[in-house]
Enzyme design. Structure first.
Site, PDB file in Angstrom:
ATOM      1  N   ARG A 154      56.230   8.357  90.279  1.00  0.00           N
ATOM      2  CA  ARG A 154      55.745   8.411  88.893  1.00  0.00           C
ATOM      3  C   ARG A 154      54.403   7.715  88.747  1.00  0.00           C
ATOM      4  NH1 ARG A 154      60.034   6.706  85.294  1.00  0.00           N
ATOM      5  NH2 ARG A 154      60.466   8.926  85.426  1.00  0.00           N
ATOM      6  N   TYR A 155      54.328   6.486  89.260  1.00  0.00           N
ATOM      7  CA  TYR A 155      53.106   5.699  89.120  1.00  0.00           C
ATOM      8  C   TYR A 155      52.174   6.048  90.285  1.00  0.00           C
ATOM      9  CZ  TYR A 155      56.258   3.100  86.059  1.00  0.00           C
ATOM     10  OH  TYR A 155      57.146   2.752  85.089  1.00  0.00           O
ATOM     11  N   ARG A 158      52.764   3.732  93.819  1.00  0.00           N
ATOM     12  CA  ARG A 158      54.048   3.257  94.300  1.00  0.00           C
ATOM     13  C   ARG A 158      55.147   4.294  94.075  1.00  0.00           C
ATOM     14  NH1 ARG A 158      51.949   1.149  89.946  1.00  0.00           N
ATOM     15  NH2 ARG A 158      53.199   0.601  88.127  1.00  0.00           N
ATOM     16  N   CYS A 167      77.247   1.179  95.578  1.00  0.00           N
ATOM     17  CA  CYS A 167      77.030  -0.207  95.127  1.00  0.00           C
ATOM     18  C   CYS A 167      78.320  -0.981  95.380  1.00  0.00           C
ATOM     19  CB  CYS A 167      76.730  -0.254  93.629  1.00  0.00           C
ATOM     20  SG  CYS A 167      75.219   0.608  93.210  1.00  0.00           S
ATOM     21  N   CYS A 171      78.211  -1.133  87.718  1.00  0.00           N
ATOM     22  CA  CYS A 171      77.955  -1.732  86.407  1.00  0.00           C
ATOM     23  C   CYS A 171      78.170  -0.652  85.361  1.00  0.00           C
ATOM     24  CB  CYS A 171      76.517  -2.231  86.320  1.00  0.00           C
ATOM     25  SG  CYS A 171      76.018  -3.174  87.767  1.00  0.00           S
ATOM     26  N   CYS A 174      75.130   1.292  83.998  1.00  0.00           N
ATOM     27  CA  CYS A 174      74.168   1.768  85.000  1.00  0.00           C
ATOM     28  C   CYS A 174      73.339   2.953  84.484  1.00  0.00           C
ATOM     29  CB  CYS A 174      74.898   2.181  86.261  1.00  0.00           C
ATOM     30  SG  CYS A 174      73.756   2.778  87.521  1.00  0.00           S
ATOM     31  N   ARG A 176      71.604   4.825  86.371  1.00  0.00           N
ATOM     32  CA  ARG A 176      71.687   5.928  87.346  1.00  0.00           C
ATOM     33  C   ARG A 176      73.124   6.377  87.552  1.00  0.00           C
ATOM     34  NH1 ARG A 176      67.834   3.259  91.087  1.00  0.00           N
ATOM     35  NH2 ARG A 176      65.963   3.616  89.882  1.00  0.00           N
ATOM     36  N   ASP A 335      68.826   1.297  78.861  1.00  0.00           N
ATOM     37  CA  ASP A 335      68.429   2.712  78.768  1.00  0.00           C
ATOM     38  C   ASP A 335      69.477   3.527  78.005  1.00  0.00           C
ATOM     39  OD1 ASP A 335      66.049   2.381  80.192  1.00  0.00           O
ATOM     40  OD2 ASP A 335      67.115   2.501  82.113  1.00  0.00           O
ATOM     41  N   ASP A 372      61.905   1.069  79.154  1.00  0.00           N
ATOM     42  CA  ASP A 372      61.581   2.206  80.016  1.00  0.00           C
ATOM     43  C   ASP A 372      61.594   3.427  79.100  1.00  0.00           C
ATOM     44  OD1 ASP A 372      60.973   3.384  82.455  1.00  0.00           O
ATOM     45  OD2 ASP A 372      62.456   2.139  83.492  1.00  0.00           O
ATOM     46  N   LYS A 379      57.615   2.062  82.291  1.00  0.00           N
ATOM     47  CA  LYS A 379      57.936   0.787  81.630  1.00  0.00           C
ATOM     48  C   LYS A 379      56.832   0.401  80.646  1.00  0.00           C
ATOM     49  CE  LYS A 379      60.124  -0.950  85.766  1.00  0.00           C
ATOM     50  NZ  LYS A 379      59.479   0.038  86.659  1.00  0.00           N
TER      51      LYS A 379
END
Ligand code: SF4
Length: 433
Positions: A154-155, A158, A167, A171, A174, A176, A335, A372, A379
């Site tokens: 995206r950026y 990076r 994981c 969580c 999450c 994702r 999010d 975000d 961000k």
């Protein structure tokens, strides 16, 4: 063995960890002065009866922890008194986001208090079934910025590389959740070769963030293969890892892992922390070992309603993080992931938290609060407003106590060269406000 040389652990487990529940209780009985210290501890492992027979060695083995994760209602009810909201949430968690909790993380849960922050993060609740009109499957628009499976670009300089969907603990908030936990598998060889090809041909990319899922759930050998092949690309200057393992599975931070990671400097790690209760002796040891390996550590925290949305909790968290050499880096606005509306606070809550941190504690402890942007805008930092006004030649500013100050903007002074009596001089030409 030479004097001063450390004995290596027999396996990849780390054995130099603090005493667990029962042994710790005995220690406190024998040394009453420790009671005072214990009262000050934010968190402690209390090993539930289910695992009391487990040896110290097994408990401190990250693979044992992973193999014995709690994944069912039947296991969970052995450890905590589940509420109706949790029972319903667990019943319907299949096909949404898997339930998985390491025995270590479960040992931090308050078995009687459904509002325990550890419990709220890991146990599904009925609220997850509520779908809001604002919910999004891919709230940060990562899929549309993915030129190769597993890679998000995206950026400009990076990229994000998703190396596994596994994981240690899932969580419930999450972002994702569309990807993690469903198959528990790592990036395929074929996809990774494509990623390498892409990175070699995009020379502006200088920074790769490994994420997932949790990259530290890969075996050392596999992780090293990924890091070494990325490091071999001339344009890749910086490697970063985003992980929650030091918090949910601190046993994963072994001497072997740190020695391997050290080979790939500059390498930085962002650790996902949510609450001061997560900072146990085991976590202190894990972060200390990583920091001793020369790895700069930063924290990422999702702002969560009922968990860390009070300024005093966040202040305690950021201060404790500095004590374990983790620099608070980001607070993320939660999010719009499907079924997570009950975790979301207002943006004003986040601004108020920063307001209560900035100036009130060490500058290093103040993270950047970001939203975000939904759909893939990246961000966006959100700050309390400190510039009251901008006038001609001055800026009016507000400090952390609410007091107002004027800062005069600099005048523009120009000089010119001139010749007088045959001598060259420099004289002031004009001053502009
Ligand atoms: S550790 Fe990160 S990727 Fe894994 S479930 Fe939690 S938020 Fe999602």
């Amino acid at each position: 063995m030479q004097e001063g040389e450390k004995m290596e652990p027999a396996s990849d487990s780390n054995l130099s960890v603090p005493l667990r529940g029962t042994e710790r209780a005995l220690q406190l009985l024998l040394f009453p002065s420790l009671v005072v210290q214990k009262k000050m501890e934010e968190a402690k492992e209390i090993v539930p009866p289910l695992w009391r027979e487990v040896s110290e060695k097994e408990w401190n083995d990250w693979r044992w922890q992973l193999r014995h994760r709690i994944t069912t209602f039947e296991q969970l009810k052995e450890i905590i008194e589940l509420t109706l909201e949790e029972i319903e949430g667990i019943k319907h968690s299949k096909g949404r986001l898997a339930l998985a909790v390491t025995p270590y993380f479960a040992s931090l849960m308050d078995p009687l208090n459904p509002n325990c922050p550890i419990r709220r993060q890991a146990i599904p609740r009925i609220e997850e079934l509520h779908l809001s009109k604002n919910d999004m499957v891919d709230p940060c628009g990562e899929d549309k910025d993915s030129p190769v499976p597993g890679l998000v670009h995206r950026y400009p300089d990076r990229v994000l590389l998703l190396v596994t969907d596994q994981c240690a603990v899932y969580c419930r908030y999450c972002t994702r959740r569309r990807l993690v936990g469903s198959h528990e598998r790592a990036i395929t060889e074929g996809n990774f070769e494509e990623v390498l090809k892409y990175l070699k041909s995009h020379r502006k990319v200088r920074d790769v963030l490994l994420s997932g899922g949790d990259p530290l759930l890969l075996e050392n050998e596999r992780l090293e293969e990924i890091l070494s092949r990325l490091r071999a690309i001339p344009n890749i200057e910086l490697l970063r890892i985003g992980t929650r393992a030091p918090v949910t599975l601190p046993q994963r931070i072994t001497g072997g892992l740190v020695r391997m990671l050290k080979k790939y400097h500059p390498l930085m790690i962002s650790i996902h922390f949510s609450h001061p209760k997560e900072i146990t002796d085991q976590v202190r040891r894990a972060c200390n070992d990583l920091a001793d390996g020369g790895i700069p550590l930063g924290s990422q925290t999702v702002l969560l309603k009922g968990i860390n949305d009070k300024p005093y909790i966040m202040k305690k968290l950021v201060q404790e993080l500095l004590k374990i050499r983790v620099r608070p880096y980001y607070i993320y606005q939660c999010d719009l992931a499907t079924g997570t509306e009950h975790f979301r606070t207002s943006v004003a809550t986040g601004i108020q938290i920063i307001e209560k941190l900035r100036g009130h504690t060490t500058g290093y402890a103040v993270p950047t609060y970001v939203v975000d942007a939904p759909g893939g805008g990246g961000k966006i930092p959100v700050e309390p407003v400190c510039v009251v006004s901008r006038g001609k030649g001055k800026v009016v500013l507000r400090n952390y106590e609410g007091k107002v100050f004027e800062y005069p903007e600099p005048n523009i002074i120009e000089f010119k060269k001139m010749r007088s009596n045959g001598e060259e001089k420099v004289v002031q030409k004009k001053v502009m406000a």
